[in-house]
Design a protein around this motif. Sequence first.
Motif, short mmCIF file in Angstrom:
data_model
loop_
_atom_site.label_atom_id
_atom_site.label_comp_id
_atom_site.label_asym_id
_atom_site.label_seq_id
_atom_site.Cartn_x
_atom_site.Cartn_y
_atom_site.Cartn_z
N GLU B 11 0.84 -1.20 0.00
CA GLU B 11 0.00 0.00 0.00
C GLU B 11 0.88 1.25 0.00
OE1 GLU B 11 -2.36 -0.39 3.56
OE2 GLU B 11 -3.80 -1.70 2.58
N TYR B 13 0.95 5.54 0.39
CA TYR B 13 0.25 6.73 0.88
C TYR B 13 1.09 7.98 0.64
CZ TYR B 13 -2.64 3.36 3.36
OH TYR B 13 -3.47 2.32 3.67
N ARG B 55 8.34 4.57 8.18
CA ARG B 55 8.01 3.47 9.07
C ARG B 55 7.24 2.45 8.25
NH1 ARG B 55 5.44 5.76 14.41
NH2 ARG B 55 4.67 7.33 12.97
N ALA B 57 4.23 -0.72 8.19
CA ALA B 57 3.14 -1.47 8.82
C ALA B 57 2.95 -2.77 8.05
CB ALA B 57 1.85 -0.67 8.82
N GLN B 60 -1.67 -4.11 8.72
CA GLN B 60 -2.37 -3.00 9.39
C GLN B 60 -1.90 -2.73 10.81
OE1 GLN B 60 -4.01 -1.43 7.19
NE2 GLN B 60 -4.28 -3.05 5.69
N GLU B 61 -0.72 -3.27 11.17
CA GLU B 61 -0.12 -2.97 12.48
C GLU B 61 1.27 -2.40 12.25
OE1 GLU B 61 -1.10 -3.89 15.75
OE2 GLU B 61 -2.90 -5.05 15.29
N MET B 62 1.65 -1.38 13.03
CA MET B 62 3.02 -0.88 12.98
C MET B 62 3.96 -2.04 13.24
SD MET B 62 3.14 2.29 12.21
CE MET B 62 2.23 3.85 12.34
N ALA B 76 2.68 -1.68 4.22
CA ALA B 76 2.53 -0.25 3.91
C ALA B 76 3.79 0.48 4.34
CB ALA B 76 1.31 0.32 4.62
N LEU B 78 5.30 3.93 5.28
CA LEU B 78 4.64 5.14 5.78
C LEU B 78 5.60 6.31 5.85
CD1 LEU B 78 2.85 3.29 8.72
CD2 LEU B 78 1.92 3.76 6.45
N PRO B 79 5.36 7.36 5.06
CA PRO B 79 6.18 8.57 5.14
C PRO B 79 6.01 9.24 6.51
CG PRO B 79 4.81 8.58 3.16
CD PRO B 79 4.32 7.47 4.04
N PRO B 80 6.88 10.22 6.82
CA PRO B 80 6.74 10.93 8.10
C PRO B 80 5.33 11.47 8.26
CG PRO B 80 8.77 11.56 6.99
CD PRO B 80 7.99 10.72 6.02
N VAL B 81 4.75 11.27 9.44
CA VAL B 81 3.34 11.59 9.64
C VAL B 81 3.18 13.06 10.06
CG1 VAL B 81 2.84 9.21 10.24
CG2 VAL B 81 3.29 10.87 12.07
N ALA B 82 1.98 13.57 9.85
CA ALA B 82 1.73 14.98 10.16
C ALA B 82 0.26 15.18 10.51
CB ALA B 82 2.14 15.86 9.00
N GLY B 83 -0.24 14.35 11.43
CA GLY B 83 -1.62 14.53 11.85
C GLY B 83 -1.78 15.73 12.77
#
Lengths: 136, 84
Positions: B11, B13, B55, B57, B60-62, B76, B78-83
């Motif tokens: 996946e 993103y 990071r 996953a 669906q788990e880190m 998946a 995962l690029p650096p997050v920014a929530g």
Amino acid sequence: MFTLSDSPIDAARLSADFADQGAGAVVFFEGRVRNRNEGRNVVRLHYEGAAEIASSEFARIEAELRETYAIIDVACVHRVGTLRIGETAVWVGVLAGHRDAAFAACRAAIDEAKARLPIWKKEEYEDGTSGWINHP
Amino acid sequence: MAAEPITVRVEYYAQMREATRKNGERVRALVANPHELYEQLRRQYDFPLGVENLRVAVNQEMSDWNCALQEGDTVAFLPPVAGG
């Protein structure tokens, strides 16, 4: 409990529905889209998220919070899609018996959510450019 | 290195989706873990980020870069997050 929402966050309704008869203290945090970031004028934001990974990671955060703080419940809703200035991007609620745990756990919940949940933000600027935001 | 190739679902993103122009894909590869899978895909795509900035996953788990991948896993990057 974590939810990724592609429709606007209704903080008033979320807050009203988040209740427990043992909760003497309730703390909410609401993060909204602001008009400037790092000196640039932002016109809108695009958020995307990995819903299932975010849910499993928030469950871990919740378990950690329950170990550290005397809380009854914690919930988080994060918006995805295109947001305008002033719209709510994230909502966090904590129910606890007393205020010390409620405040501390709410602060920890939003900090951990921002650092760990797989959610990404692209900003669009007044000058027509855009960019992904990478928090350190 | 794994002995047999496996088929996994990958996946993408954010920046990774833009780099691949895909939300995800099925990949058959001779890889033992997500790190090897990433390096293999990197030969095909011009990924903007290295493993040190991502990071991973799994299902669906880190997870971690050296966990053993199995047939049918979903991975998946995962690029650096920014929530928030």
